[in-house]
Design an enzyme around this catalytic site. Structure first.
Site, PDB file in Angstrom:
ATOM      1  N   ASP A 191       0.853  -1.196   0.000  1.00 32.88           N
ATOM      2  CA  ASP A 191       0.000   0.000   0.000  1.00 32.88           C
ATOM      3  C   ASP A 191       0.888   1.245   0.000  1.00 32.88           C
ATOM      4  O   ASP A 191       2.106   1.165   0.186  1.00 32.88           O
ATOM      5  CB  ASP A 191      -0.902  -0.046   1.235  1.00 32.88           C
ATOM      6  CG  ASP A 191      -2.102   0.881   1.135  1.00 32.88           C
ATOM      7  OD1 ASP A 191      -2.310   1.472   0.055  1.00 32.88           O
ATOM      8  OD2 ASP A 191      -2.837   1.009   2.123  1.00 32.88           O
ATOM      9  N   GLU A 231       2.572   4.766  -4.203  1.00 26.82           N
ATOM     10  CA  GLU A 231       2.557   5.665  -5.372  1.00 26.82           C
ATOM     11  C   GLU A 231       3.921   6.346  -5.625  1.00 26.82           C
ATOM     12  O   GLU A 231       4.185   6.618  -6.798  1.00 26.82           O
ATOM     13  CB  GLU A 231       1.460   6.734  -5.183  1.00 26.82           C
ATOM     14  CG  GLU A 231       0.058   6.203  -5.261  1.00 26.82           C
ATOM     15  CD  GLU A 231      -0.333   5.369  -4.032  1.00 26.82           C
ATOM     16  OE1 GLU A 231      -1.067   4.390  -4.199  1.00 26.82           O
ATOM     17  OE2 GLU A 231       0.133   5.687  -2.923  1.00 26.82           O
ATOM     18  N   ASP A 269      -8.798   3.752  -2.424  1.00 30.92           N
ATOM     19  CA  ASP A 269      -9.738   4.208  -1.402  1.00 30.92           C
ATOM     20  C   ASP A 269     -11.022   4.751  -2.019  1.00 30.92           C
ATOM     21  O   ASP A 269     -11.186   5.964  -2.195  1.00 30.92           O
ATOM     22  CB  ASP A 269      -9.087   5.284  -0.539  1.00 30.92           C
ATOM     23  CG  ASP A 269      -7.911   4.745   0.251  1.00 30.92           C
ATOM     24  OD1 ASP A 269      -7.772   3.511   0.323  1.00 30.92           O
ATOM     25  OD2 ASP A 269      -7.142   5.551   0.796  1.00 30.92           O
TER      26      ASP A 269
END
Length: 767
Positions: free
Chosen positions: A378, A381, A455
């Site tokens: 997670d 990015e 999300d």
């Protein structure tokens, strides 16, 4: 090397010279041509690209050059180097627009926009299936309010699209990892553009006879997904967060007590010691190895989250190792870049560096030795929790090609981390298939990990938006996709969760996940009625596992998605081209989810042919819209005539039961199906330890013939019995197996009978 005043040839590379600029055309194969400037570099996706032998001819005239393969013809204007691509019949595939001569940056290119041209793909995008009329940015980004209809930057950047204009189909992959832009006609109705804020022009034109062929070529270029472990196609339960261990045991045991199938529980960040990765909170999880062993005995494969941010703390071994070895990303002044994530100030591993990836792999190996069976990457990015929400663009990465700025590496960061995580798995266990899950990615992420769409919110809009998002991810080479079922942020109503569970039962990754501040979303968290409906659809997913798994084998071989837009299977039928709210799983299952509250009916388009309602075997003629009933207990689901759908018995987790009997649901009509099986867990399928069986259905006036014949036999199957269910047939007078009369059961609108699972079977059914 052949050199003239106007061009030079080196193998299958052709460099053309002009007073304006120099340009290289690389022939990758007869169907793929790479266009690039002399200074262009390749991303990790294409760095070690394997070329195929191609038949190439080049011709020169006063006006320009013609470069020809067996599939494509490229005309190059001698003065401007304008490119025009044609098929072997002389039809225009793609051509530069005159605005190219006005471009201000070397990475930009303008292409003529055809009147009826449609664009599909571009990875994780919000909106409907066709991207025409949109401007898209490719910059991996995690902004909390992104998940709405006007979002322009998402977690994953896949700068690839498939163009379709009437009968002409081609793909374009822009191999530039800087922040990139596709403008599909917002600036002008005469052209579309591709480009980036830095770097050079580097793109691939991929020609194919249809969408399937283009996608297969693209995934030959960027990589195909390996076969996942069979259990990972089951149901996953997650929450931020399940803790302490007593709560994890409680959730696990409740699934088993209620006979609701589940194969995996995910542990979010609260299992850690003060959010330090590769650690456990000793009060919440005093003996994680024992817990993982206990849960594995119950059939659970536990998955743990691992973020890239390493807490800056003296004495913390992971931080100390990274600091002392210089493994973290650097500011221009040589200091470690520090960004705030869950633990506060964190350093970030420089995954572009192979030495750092090997270090990270060793950390994952030690973690997996605790008994974890999957890693969830997670915030990769990479994400920072404060503005500007990611690393500064001048942060330095040290790759094998020398120092690179974060502006270039940013979109690749998640791929590099996934490479390191996969390396760790292979150090831990070379023979077992891994399960890795990534939030971010660039083209080629499918070689390493499944992805989910980040999300989202507990809203009907998010439910609807996810459907074309999965389609376009699949058309971008990424097949193992899913969303947080029920929504991550906000309170989920029972009706919304039921409808999302119904959709989730048909998404490749089936995971229920939500935040800690909202109510629980386990299937039993609402009413008994809701629990029963959700159990029904989770059980349906488990019955259909062999169908999903066989479809994934085709994905592994050809790059086709499991979750398919209607146009993928029915490209010649114009009515399917822009359908964004229904889809196909594989070749035969048509799924029409409910995405509005209180909706008891919905319109469903059935393509040409004959279709059966999965729930009652009602027969429909295709080529039309129908109004399908959709009470809360059901969801419109249709099967193409001639289809064969394999089914397992219902089980609470993969491996709970040995599969001795395999059911084949046969739908009257004519067709064929390739059934695939292997052990579902090891990498031995790469050594040809698998079976393929072709099942052919041939329906005539008063007779139906079903044949089962081997295509390949390399795996010792435990299936000893085939049970056939004939759907859509009212009465049968006799059934013969290899000229031997068989007993059968006839009821309502179906007929059932069993045979031994022999390699070659020929069944004759007289109506």
């Amino acid at each position: 090397m052949l050199i003239s005043k106007e061009y030079q040839v080196h193998g299958s590379d052709f460099t053309f010279f002009s007073s304006h600029e120099n340009m290289i055309l690389r022939v990758i194969n007869d169907s793929i041509i790479n266009v690039r400037t002399e200074k262009a570099t390749d991303t990790i996706t294409t760095k070690n690209l394997k070329r195929e032998e191609a038949n190439i001819d080049i011709y020169s005239s006063d006006e320009g050059f013609e470069l020809k393969t067996s599939k494509m013809l490229v005309r190059i204007d001698k003065e401007t180097l304008k490119l025009s691509f044609f098929d072997h019949m002389g039809n225009v595939i793609n051509q530069d627009h005159p605005k190219n001569l006005e471009k201000q940056h070397a990475s930009f290119c303008y292409k003529t926009l055809k009147e009826n041209e449609q664009f599909f793909g571009c990875g994780e995008q919000v909106g409907f299936l066709n991207q025409r009329g949109k401007k898209i940015q490719f910059w991996n980004y995690a902004e909390p309010k992104h998940f709405n209809a006007i979002s322009n930057e998402m977690y994953q950047s896949i700068p690839f699209f498939i163009s379709k204009e009437n009968e002409m189909v081609y793909g374009l992959y822009f191999d530039n990892s800087f922040r990139s832009f596709f403008d599909f006609g917002t600036e002008s109705s005469e052209y579309y553009s591709i480009g980036a804020e830095d770097g050079e022009l580097n793109y691939y034109i991929i020609y194919g006879a249809n969408i399937k062929e283009v996608l297969e070529h693209f995934t030959n270029l960027t990589g195909k997904s390996p076969l996942p472990p069979l259990w990972s196609l089951g149901y996953h339960q997650s929450k931020w967060s399940y803790f302490p261990e007593k709560r994890v045991y409680e959730v696990a045991k409740t699934f088993r007590e209620k006979n609701i199938p589940c194969d995996s529980i995910h542990l979010d960040i609260d299992y850690m010691d003060n959010y330090k990765i590769f650690s456990f909170n000793k009060e919440r999880f005093p003996n994680p190895k024992n817990m993982f062993h206990d849960l594995n005995e119950l059939g659970y494969k536990m998955i743990a989250i691992v973020d890239p941010g390493v807490k800056m703390e003296t004495g913390y071994d992971v931080y100390e190792q990274g600091k002392s070895n210089g493994y973290f990303c650097k500011n221009p002044d040589g200091s470690d870049f520090i960004g705030d994530v869950w633990p506060g100030g964190c350093a970030f591993p420089d995954f572009a560096n192979q030495e750092v990836r090997s270090w990270w792999a060793d950390l994952n190996k030690k973690f997996l030795e605790q008994g974890i069976r999957g890693i969830w990457n997670d915030l990769n990015e990479p994400s920072i929790l404060v503005e500007p929400h990611t690393m500064s663009r001048d942060v330095i990465h040290r790759s094998i090609d020398g120092d690179r700025t974060h502006a270039e590496i940013h979109n690749l960061y998640a791929n590099y981390e996934a490479m390191a995580t996969l390396e760790g798995w292979e150090k831990f266990d070379e023979s077992t298939r891994p399960f890795l899950l990534s939030r971010a990615g660039f083209a080629g992420i499918q070689k390493y990990a499944a992805v989910w769409t980040g999300d989202n919110t507990s809203s009907w809009d998010s439910l609807l938006i996810s459907i074309p998002m999965f389609m376009n991810l699949g058309l971008s080479g990424i097949p193992f996709v899913g969303a947080d079922v029920g929504g991550y942020a906000g309170e989920c109503s029972e009706e919304l969760l039921i409808r999302w569970m119904q959709l989730g039962a048909f998404t490749p990754l089936f995971r229920n996940h939500t935040r800690k501040e909202v109510r629980d979303q386990e299937p039993w968290a609402y009413s008994e009625k809701g629990e029963n409906i959700m159990r029904k659809f989770i059980q349906l997913r488990y019955r259909l596992l062999p169908y999903f798994y066989t479809a994934f084998r085709e994905t592994h071989e050809k790059g086709y998605p499991l979750f398919r837009p209607m146009i993928f299977n029915f490209e010649n039928e114009v009515n399917t081209h822009n359908i964004s709210d229904q889809f196909m799983i594989g070749d035969s299952l048509l799924v029409a989810p409910i995405y509005l509250p209180g909706q008891d009916y919905r319109a469903v388009y059935l393509p040409e042919g004959t279709w059966y309602d999965y729930w009652n075997n009602k027969k429909y003629n295709g080529g039309q819209y129908i109004v399908a009933k959709a009470s809360l207990e059901t969801m419109p689901l249709f099967v193409k005539s001639g289809a064969v759908i394999p089914e397992f018995p219902v089980m609470n987790y993969v491996g709970e039961k040995e599969i001795n009997e395999l059911k084949f649901n046969v739908y009257m009509g004519s067709g064929e199906y390739i059934y695939y099986e292997d052990d579902g867990a090891s990498k031995e399928y790469l050594e040809q330890k698998y079976n393929k069986r072709k099942i052919t259905v041939d329906s005539r006036d008063k007779e139906v013939f079903i044949t089962v014949s081997p295509i390949f036999s390399g795996f010792e199957s435990k299936v000893s019995t085939y049970r056939f269910t004939l759907n859509g047939i009212h009465s049968v007078s006799s059934i013969y197996l290899n000229d031997k009369n068989l007993n059968f059961i006839q009821k309502d609108n179906l007929v059932e009978f069993s045979t031994s699972a022999e390699e070659k079977i020929k069944i004759k059914i007289t109506i």
